[in-house]
Motif scaffolding. Sequence first.
Motif, PDB file in Angstrom:
ATOM      1  N   LEU A 122      44.084  53.632   3.466  1.00  0.00           N
ATOM      2  CA  LEU A 122      45.180  54.681   3.224  1.00  0.00           C
ATOM      3  C   LEU A 122      45.071  55.889   3.798  1.00  0.00           C
ATOM      4  O   LEU A 122      45.894  56.512   4.146  1.00  0.00           O
ATOM      5  CB  LEU A 122      44.933  54.590   1.606  1.00  0.00           C
ATOM      6  CG  LEU A 122      45.861  53.900   0.942  1.00  0.00           C
ATOM      7  CD1 LEU A 122      45.831  54.338  -0.811  1.00  0.00           C
ATOM      8  CD2 LEU A 122      47.603  54.074   1.246  1.00  0.00           C
ATOM      9  N   ILE A 144      51.318  61.052  -3.269  1.00  0.00           N
ATOM     10  CA  ILE A 144      51.854  59.773  -3.219  1.00  0.00           C
ATOM     11  C   ILE A 144      50.949  58.785  -3.990  1.00  0.00           C
ATOM     12  O   ILE A 144      49.710  58.764  -3.373  1.00  0.00           O
ATOM     13  CB  ILE A 144      52.439  58.981  -1.883  1.00  0.00           C
ATOM     14  CG1 ILE A 144      53.078  60.158  -0.992  1.00  0.00           C
ATOM     15  CG2 ILE A 144      53.123  57.663  -2.145  1.00  0.00           C
ATOM     16  CD1 ILE A 144      54.489  60.310  -1.663  1.00  0.00           C
ATOM     17  N   TRP A 189      49.991  54.742  -4.807  1.00  0.00           N
ATOM     18  CA  TRP A 189      50.320  53.475  -4.543  1.00  0.00           C
ATOM     19  C   TRP A 189      49.964  52.496  -5.357  1.00  0.00           C
ATOM     20  O   TRP A 189      48.945  52.679  -6.111  1.00  0.00           O
ATOM     21  CB  TRP A 189      49.662  53.339  -3.093  1.00  0.00           C
ATOM     22  CG  TRP A 189      49.987  54.373  -2.102  1.00  0.00           C
ATOM     23  CD1 TRP A 189      49.422  55.688  -1.870  1.00  0.00           C
ATOM     24  CD2 TRP A 189      50.965  54.090  -0.921  1.00  0.00           C
ATOM     25  NE1 TRP A 189      50.288  56.011  -0.815  1.00  0.00           N
ATOM     26  CE2 TRP A 189      50.957  55.129  -0.255  1.00  0.00           C
ATOM     27  CE3 TRP A 189      51.890  53.008  -0.508  1.00  0.00           C
ATOM     28  CZ2 TRP A 189      51.842  55.429   0.907  1.00  0.00           C
ATOM     29  CZ3 TRP A 189      52.615  53.202   0.353  1.00  0.00           C
ATOM     30  CH2 TRP A 189      52.684  54.324   1.299  1.00  0.00           C
ATOM     31  N   ASN A 190      50.900  51.473  -5.402  1.00  0.00           N
ATOM     32  CA  ASN A 190      50.573  50.305  -6.229  1.00  0.00           C
ATOM     33  C   ASN A 190      49.217  49.546  -5.761  1.00  0.00           C
ATOM     34  O   ASN A 190      48.835  49.626  -4.530  1.00  0.00           O
ATOM     35  CB  ASN A 190      51.632  49.354  -6.425  1.00  0.00           C
ATOM     36  CG  ASN A 190      51.496  48.212  -7.399  1.00  0.00           C
ATOM     37  OD1 ASN A 190      50.923  48.694  -8.710  1.00  0.00           O
ATOM     38  ND2 ASN A 190      52.078  47.018  -7.343  1.00  0.00           N
ATOM     39  N   ASP A 191      48.560  49.064  -6.706  1.00  0.00           N
ATOM     40  CA  ASP A 191      47.367  48.073  -6.453  1.00  0.00           C
ATOM     41  C   ASP A 191      47.272  47.076  -7.560  1.00  0.00           C
ATOM     42  O   ASP A 191      47.959  47.354  -8.628  1.00  0.00           O
ATOM     43  CB  ASP A 191      46.039  48.968  -6.168  1.00  0.00           C
ATOM     44  CG  ASP A 191      45.598  49.404  -7.473  1.00  0.00           C
ATOM     45  OD1 ASP A 191      44.721  48.655  -8.152  1.00  0.00           O
ATOM     46  OD2 ASP A 191      45.663  50.596  -7.846  1.00  0.00           O
ATOM     47  N   VAL A 194      55.568  53.290  -9.631  1.00  0.00           N
ATOM     48  CA  VAL A 194      54.401  52.556  -8.931  1.00  0.00           C
ATOM     49  C   VAL A 194      54.614  51.275  -8.873  1.00  0.00           C
ATOM     50  O   VAL A 194      54.513  50.388  -7.689  1.00  0.00           O
ATOM     51  CB  VAL A 194      53.222  53.181  -9.246  1.00  0.00           C
ATOM     52  CG1 VAL A 194      52.233  52.631  -8.445  1.00  0.00           C
ATOM     53  CG2 VAL A 194      53.163  54.813  -9.093  1.00  0.00           C
ATOM     54  N   GLY A 199      56.277  50.100  -5.551  1.00  0.00           N
ATOM     55  CA  GLY A 199      54.934  50.213  -4.659  1.00  0.00           C
ATOM     56  C   GLY A 199      54.261  51.384  -4.380  1.00  0.00           C
ATOM     57  O   GLY A 199      53.301  51.573  -4.188  1.00  0.00           O
ATOM     58  N   LYS A 200      55.245  52.511  -4.880  1.00  0.00           N
ATOM     59  CA  LYS A 200      54.419  53.674  -4.650  1.00  0.00           C
ATOM     60  C   LYS A 200      55.484  54.838  -5.239  1.00  0.00           C
ATOM     61  O   LYS A 200      56.669  54.571  -5.917  1.00  0.00           O
ATOM     62  CB  LYS A 200      54.401  54.412  -3.317  1.00  0.00           C
ATOM     63  CG  LYS A 200      55.784  54.365  -2.415  1.00  0.00           C
ATOM     64  CD  LYS A 200      55.591  54.964  -1.030  1.00  0.00           C
ATOM     65  CE  LYS A 200      56.772  54.942  -0.145  1.00  0.00           C
ATOM     66  NZ  LYS A 200      56.894  55.487   1.103  1.00  0.00           N
ATOM     67  N   LYS A 229      45.000  54.893  -6.020  1.00  0.00           N
ATOM     68  CA  LYS A 229      45.371  54.799  -4.838  1.00  0.00           C
ATOM     69  C   LYS A 229      46.331  56.039  -4.213  1.00  0.00           C
ATOM     70  O   LYS A 229      47.450  56.008  -4.690  1.00  0.00           O
ATOM     71  CB  LYS A 229      45.930  53.479  -3.915  1.00  0.00           C
ATOM     72  CG  LYS A 229      45.005  52.462  -4.420  1.00  0.00           C
ATOM     73  CD  LYS A 229      43.675  52.295  -3.549  1.00  0.00           C
ATOM     74  CE  LYS A 229      42.741  51.335  -3.842  1.00  0.00           C
ATOM     75  NZ  LYS A 229      41.920  51.373  -5.199  1.00  0.00           N
ATOM     76  N   THR A 230      45.715  57.037  -3.652  1.00  0.00           N
ATOM     77  CA  THR A 230      46.759  58.237  -3.527  1.00  0.00           C
ATOM     78  C   THR A 230      46.617  58.638  -1.974  1.00  0.00           C
ATOM     79  O   THR A 230      45.239  58.750  -1.372  1.00  0.00           O
ATOM     80  CB  THR A 230      46.048  59.349  -4.341  1.00  0.00           C
ATOM     81  OG1 THR A 230      45.814  58.813  -5.657  1.00  0.00           O
ATOM     82  CG2 THR A 230      47.075  60.494  -4.573  1.00  0.00           C
TER      83      THR A 230
END
Lengths: 179, 99
Positions: A53, B29, B31-33, B63, B67-68, B92-93
């Motif tokens: 990322l 942002i 993010w998906n996980d 998210v 997905g985000k 998750k950024t």
Amino acid sequence: MIIERKHDALEISLEQGERAALHLIFEKMLFAYQMPPEELDPRVESEWYQTSLNRKSGFTAAEYAEWRDLLHILRGEHVPLLEKWLQILNGTEGHLVWTIPLDEADPLIMITNDYRLHRAAEADITEADMEMPVEEISSEDKKMALYEIDSLATLGGALIQSITNIPDEPLNESEHDET
Amino acid sequence: MSQAVAAPDVETLEKTSTNELLDKGWNVIVWNDHINTMIHVTYVFQRVLGFDAVKAREKMLEVHFLGKSCVATAPREKAEFYWQRLQQFGLKTTIERVV
């Protein structure tokens, strides 16, 4: 395990097996938090320090290293707490009522979530694995990892519910319709 | 012993002010996980970003489904602070400059 809010503290009631499980988790995190990030399992490093990322963000290698090292230092600040909690869990055998002050709730949430991420990375848990019935998973290590990840999700949810009003509920009907 | 301090360079001051004016901020942002749970993400949004329960869940669902989600826009220093705190909770950024 039962978690109850008592004024400015949380009371966590643990049976012997739950104590032993938490003890193992805290020991593992104590070890991992003191390990330089570059010496971690690369999958764990990638998960904890979000390597891909950060590359997507356009970080240079030097910038990534700087941010990774900062996050590592912040993880290291949990070491004294982990040592203290391990001493508590090491006490007399059998049932234990573990009382933690509210200001230790966030670190506990972070640490148990870190363990979930660590375990998922180590066992190469995919999104498909998370959605599959456990009995259909062929790998014993994956089965155990999924059990641990799921158990700690329950613990994390219970901790959060004991300190907030956030419901631990699945998507409701209208939210499902958004797919 | 005191020393004479040079006057700030006017051109440097003007350039700095221009850069600050041109910096529209930084997006944070999330993010998906497949590991972080919904309740965990919702809690972290309330805790780190100060969202109320409704907004935290709304952003969590963004998210989850998209997905985000852009959860904040702020000057770089603040964006980096959010980035750091969200990552401490395992989310998750990333951050990106607003264009």
